[in-house]
Design an enzyme around this catalytic site. Structure first.
Site, PDB file in Angstrom:
ATOM      1  N   CYS A   1       0.788  -1.382  -0.041  1.00  0.00           N
ATOM      2  CA  CYS A   1       0.017   0.065  -0.043  1.00  0.00           C
ATOM      3  C   CYS A   1       0.767   1.130   0.068  1.00  0.00           C
ATOM      4  O   CYS A   1       0.284   2.188  -0.286  1.00  0.00           O
ATOM      5  CB  CYS A   1      -0.844  -0.123   1.229  1.00  0.00           C
ATOM      6  SG  CYS A   1      -2.214  -1.334   1.314  1.00  0.00           S
TER       7      CYS A   1
ATOM      8  N   HIS B   1      -9.165   3.588  -1.753  1.00  0.00           N
ATOM      9  CA  HIS B   1      -7.818   3.287  -1.487  1.00  0.00           C
ATOM     10  C   HIS B   1      -7.179   2.472  -2.910  1.00  0.00           C
ATOM     11  O   HIS B   1      -6.990   1.326  -2.821  1.00  0.00           O
ATOM     12  CB  HIS B   1      -7.417   2.504  -0.103  1.00  0.00           C
ATOM     13  CG  HIS B   1      -6.143   1.885   0.090  1.00  0.00           C
ATOM     14  ND1 HIS B   1      -5.040   2.380  -0.710  1.00  0.00           N
ATOM     15  CD2 HIS B   1      -5.777   0.740   0.745  1.00  0.00           C
ATOM     16  CE1 HIS B   1      -3.823   1.831   0.046  1.00  0.00           C
ATOM     17  NE2 HIS B   1      -4.166   0.740   0.737  1.00  0.00           N
TER      18      HIS B   1
ATOM     19  N   CYS C   1       0.581   2.286   6.137  1.00  0.00           N
ATOM     20  CA  CYS C   1       0.515   0.857   6.796  1.00  0.00           C
ATOM     21  C   CYS C   1       0.861   0.013   5.566  1.00  0.00           C
ATOM     22  O   CYS C   1       0.131   0.259   4.538  1.00  0.00           O
ATOM     23  CB  CYS C   1      -0.365   0.235   7.688  1.00  0.00           C
ATOM     24  SG  CYS C   1      -2.274   0.210   7.099  1.00  0.00           S
TER      25      CYS C   1
END
Length: 394
Positions: free
Chosen positions: A91, A350, A380
């Site tokens: 990510c 996201h 994270c």
């Protein structure tokens, strides 16, 4: 040492990752190409003077498998002599690309770099590059027996460890939608969003379709937990399962891009420097909890820069799940007013590889609108990792 500065930062609208999503009809190469093209058009930079193109992308299979950054650059019709590389740190992929690019400028290896990220999660679904493969290998499985777990279960473990109630999680998710909705209504995203043309669409896509105005904690409370299975319920009998689809980040199509230059090059080309990089940090953490890395990354970057959390006017902690920023806030005794003040991934979405540059884009514009000096962003990452960076404005 050369100073690395941000010249401009843009993003696409965020599209829902489903067959009828606003950006689902667009190949990811074309999506990224349009965003990079808008970035260079806005700055007036000659594409032939760019030293490198660093692009974050997580699911590098199917349409995203051919060094998507290189293909996007060529799709835009830009000079063939400019290279590109695609970076994958889960990510935090495009945030890591930002770090690599800025460090390259500081070391004297680059004068002008395009950093970007893309993920078309409707066309290249998350996990489709694994195809049932054992991605851990026997030694990792043995070390962490009875085995590592999905991120949603990690989010549940975090909620339990930091004693986050279902109500707190639901309220935070509702807050994300409320803040993003208010920002959109006030036109706060207009400067950062570039319109995207989709084949067959009657008009360009110009606004996020992920934000749900009117979302409340009460409506979220009606949803069932998303990650409870018989297997994990037996393994973790202490969990009461609090994370729902609404307290998780949205699967999203999107792209983002940032132009980074050395301070010397910015002056030479008469490019206004909008912010500078004050510091970076990347770290690992417990791969079972997995999503707690931003806590350690924040502590380390503040220690390295000599700054304090109270000095941060704006903070972006990626909302992979509501428990992530809430645990970060509780552990560091942070002020919530500065945290994701225009909403986060729960409302905006996201798009994995694009998120790092998307966070910087939103943070930079918000800091300018409020005339703020310091901004911190941290993400994270799967496997128990995190990246952090600090921006500074004059």
């Amino acid at each position: 040492m050369n100073q690395a500065v941000v010249i401009d930062a843009v993003r696409s609208p965020m599209g829902r990752a489903r067959p009828d999503g606003a950006l689902a009809g667009l190949h990811p190469v074309e999506l990224l190409s349009q965003v990079i093209g808008a970035l260079l058009e806005r700055t007036g930079v000659d594409p032939g003077t760019v030293d490198d193109v660093l692009v974050g992308c997580v699911t590098q299979s199917s349409e995203q498998s051919g060094n998507v950054g290189r293909m996007a650059w060529l799709a835009a019709g830009y000079p063939e002599h400019v290279p590109a590389v695609t970076v994958e740190r889960k990510c935090g992929s495009s945030q890591q690309a930002l770090q690599f690019a800025a460090q390259g400028v500081m070391a004297g290896g680059y004068d002008l770099v395009v950093v970007a990220g893309v993920e078309s999660m409707s066309r290249v679904p998350i996990g489709s590059n694994r195809q049932g493969a054992d991605i851990h290998g026997p030694s990792v499985e043995e070390r962490y027996a009875p085995g590592l777990i999905p991120q949603g279960v990690s989010a549940e473990l975090i909620a339990r460890r930091w004693k986050l109630t279902r109500r707190q999680l639901d309220e935070f998710a509702a807050r994300s939608h409320r803040l993003a909705s208010e920002a959109a209504a006030a036109g706060a995203f207009k400067r950062e969003i570039v319109p995207i043309r989709v084949p067959g669409a009657p008009a360009p896509v110009e606004a996020d379709e992920t934000i749900r105005p009117g979302t409340t904690a009460e409506t979220i409370a009606a949803l069932r937990p998303a990650f409870r299975t018989d297997e994990f319920a037996a393994r973790f009998p202490e969990l009461d399962w609090r994370i729902t689809p609404a307290t998780s980040s949205q699967l999203t199509d999107g792209a983002s891009a940032v132009l980074i230059a050395s301070e010397r090059t910015a002056r030479r080309l008469n490019l206004p420097a909008r912010a500078r990089f004050r510091g970076f940090h990347a770290c690992g953490d417990d791969p079972l909890l997995m999503l707690t890395g931003p806590i350690g990354a924040t502590r380390q970057i503040l220690s390295r820069t000599g700054l304090t959390l109270r000095q941060m006017d704006h903070v972006e902690v990626n909302e992979a799940f509501a428990s992530v920023p809430l645990a970060w806030q509780a552990e560091l005794d942070a002020v919530q007013d500065t945290l994701n003040p225009r909403g986060g991934a729960i409302a905006l979405g996201h798009p994995l590889g694009a998120t790092g540059c998307r966070l910087l884009t939103t943070m930079l514009h918000a800091m300018e609108d409020a005339d703020q000096r310091y901004g911190l962003q941290t993400v994270c990452e799967a496997g128990g990792m995190a990246n952090a960076l600090i921006l500074e404005r004059d």
